[in-house]
Write a protein that holds these residues in place. Sequence first.
Motif, PDB file in Angstrom:
ATOM      1  N   VAL A  35       0.726  -1.168  -0.016  1.00  0.00           N
ATOM      2  CA  VAL A  35       0.046  -0.035  -0.012  1.00  0.00           C
ATOM      3  C   VAL A  35       0.824   1.198   0.079  1.00  0.00           C
ATOM      4  CG1 VAL A  35      -1.657   1.250   1.245  1.00  0.00           C
ATOM      5  CG2 VAL A  35      -1.890  -1.363   1.208  1.00  0.00           C
ATOM      6  N   CYS A  36       0.380   2.101  -0.713  1.00  0.00           N
ATOM      7  CA  CYS A  36       1.064   3.557  -0.567  1.00  0.00           C
ATOM      8  C   CYS A  36       0.108   4.648   0.169  1.00  0.00           C
ATOM      9  CB  CYS A  36       1.549   4.046  -2.080  1.00  0.00           C
ATOM     10  SG  CYS A  36       2.864   3.237  -2.755  1.00  0.00           S
ATOM     11  N   HIS A  37       0.678   5.423   0.738  1.00  0.00           N
ATOM     12  CA  HIS A  37       0.002   6.431   1.407  1.00  0.00           C
ATOM     13  C   HIS A  37       0.407   7.779   0.782  1.00  0.00           C
ATOM     14  CE1 HIS A  37      -1.632   3.940   4.746  1.00  0.00           C
ATOM     15  NE2 HIS A  37      -0.215   3.176   4.580  1.00  0.00           N
ATOM     16  N   VAL A  38      -0.418   8.642   0.275  1.00  0.00           N
ATOM     17  CA  VAL A  38      -0.088   9.732  -0.405  1.00  0.00           C
ATOM     18  C   VAL A  38      -0.883  10.998   0.610  1.00  0.00           C
ATOM     19  CG1 VAL A  38      -0.621  11.241  -2.272  1.00  0.00           C
ATOM     20  CG2 VAL A  38      -0.226   8.804  -2.371  1.00  0.00           C
ATOM     21  N   VAL A  39       0.094  12.209   0.947  1.00  0.00           N
ATOM     22  CA  VAL A  39      -0.352  13.232   1.471  1.00  0.00           C
ATOM     23  C   VAL A  39      -0.253  14.482   0.530  1.00  0.00           C
ATOM     24  CG1 VAL A  39      -0.023  14.863   3.349  1.00  0.00           C
ATOM     25  CG2 VAL A  39       0.475  12.593   3.841  1.00  0.00           C
ATOM     26  N   VAL A  40      -1.444  15.161   0.564  1.00  0.00           N
ATOM     27  CA  VAL A  40      -1.444  16.231  -0.617  1.00  0.00           C
ATOM     28  C   VAL A  40      -1.726  17.367   0.006  1.00  0.00           C
ATOM     29  CG1 VAL A  40      -2.954  16.981  -2.585  1.00  0.00           C
ATOM     30  CG2 VAL A  40      -2.644  14.646  -2.298  1.00  0.00           C
ATOM     31  N   SER A  41      -1.210  18.661  -0.442  1.00  0.00           N
ATOM     32  CA  SER A  41      -1.462  19.936  -0.047  1.00  0.00           C
ATOM     33  C   SER A  41      -2.402  20.662  -1.109  1.00  0.00           C
ATOM     34  CB  SER A  41      -0.105  20.725   0.399  1.00  0.00           C
ATOM     35  OG  SER A  41       0.437  21.057  -0.842  1.00  0.00           O
ATOM     36  N   GLU A  42      -3.289  21.218  -0.431  1.00  0.00           N
ATOM     37  CA  GLU A  42      -4.284  21.965  -1.322  1.00  0.00           C
ATOM     38  C   GLU A  42      -4.405  23.487  -0.795  1.00  0.00           C
ATOM     39  OE1 GLU A  42      -7.915  19.983  -1.488  1.00  0.00           O
ATOM     40  OE2 GLU A  42      -7.083  18.200  -2.653  1.00  0.00           O
ATOM     41  N   PRO A  43      -4.572  24.475  -1.707  1.00  0.00           N
ATOM     42  CA  PRO A  43      -4.937  25.831  -1.297  1.00  0.00           C
ATOM     43  C   PRO A  43      -6.271  25.841  -0.370  1.00  0.00           C
ATOM     44  CG  PRO A  43      -5.142  25.725  -3.542  1.00  0.00           C
ATOM     45  CD  PRO A  43      -4.700  24.377  -3.279  1.00  0.00           C
ATOM     46  N   GLU A  44      -6.464  26.592   0.613  1.00  0.00           N
ATOM     47  CA  GLU A  44      -7.888  27.025   1.184  1.00  0.00           C
ATOM     48  C   GLU A  44      -8.726  27.591   0.058  1.00  0.00           C
ATOM     49  OE1 GLU A  44      -8.462  28.453   5.193  1.00  0.00           O
ATOM     50  OE2 GLU A  44      -6.231  27.964   5.424  1.00  0.00           O
TER      51      GLU A  44
END
Length: 196
Positions: free
Chosen positions: A184-193
């Motif tokens: 399994v791969c875990h992905v963390v993503v940043s998004e603008p508010e």
Amino acid sequence: IAQKMITHAKTGVSDVAAAYTGDGWVLAFIDEGASTAEVHVTKINPTLQVVVPEKRLGTGGSTASAVQLLARGDHVFAVWADAPVSTGRAADVFAALLNTKDLALAAPEHPLSETPARSRAPVIAPFGDGAAVAWVEDSVQNGAPATLMLGRLDARAEVAPGSIAPLALDGSPESATIECNDSVCHVVVSEPECSD
């Protein structure tokens, strides 16, 4: 304990990446020329002495960014975003496989996916005997959200057939990081508010 200047670029250096190889470190960076930005790699030993002279990845005459490295046994995977000036295309994500010992190409450099949209901010993590990669692909339509793309590379840094796919998100990703275990791969993503 020690500090040493490794590069001697006449303009600027950015986007530094490093990978430990057991006998030293492979370093990659973007050499920012007056009209180009190219990926360069070198290798240093534990006392920070250069043991493999600096060399360029890619065809040159490009606007490269966001180089990342991953050491895997006798090889180092390199991924980066690049828009070769000669093609007139938006940036795609490229990969190369380097021999750990001398940084010679063990497999040809190649794009992971060629699209009309700008691809950027690639990240890489070990997965199986190869790697998992993720990157952000901007939309070709003004105001449309960007897409997070995922894919797999085999042990030769070639794209595993059918592995490139978008990951559905509610927002528009700016960047991501990825970590994998055996299955399994875990992905963390940043998004603008959102402002509304």
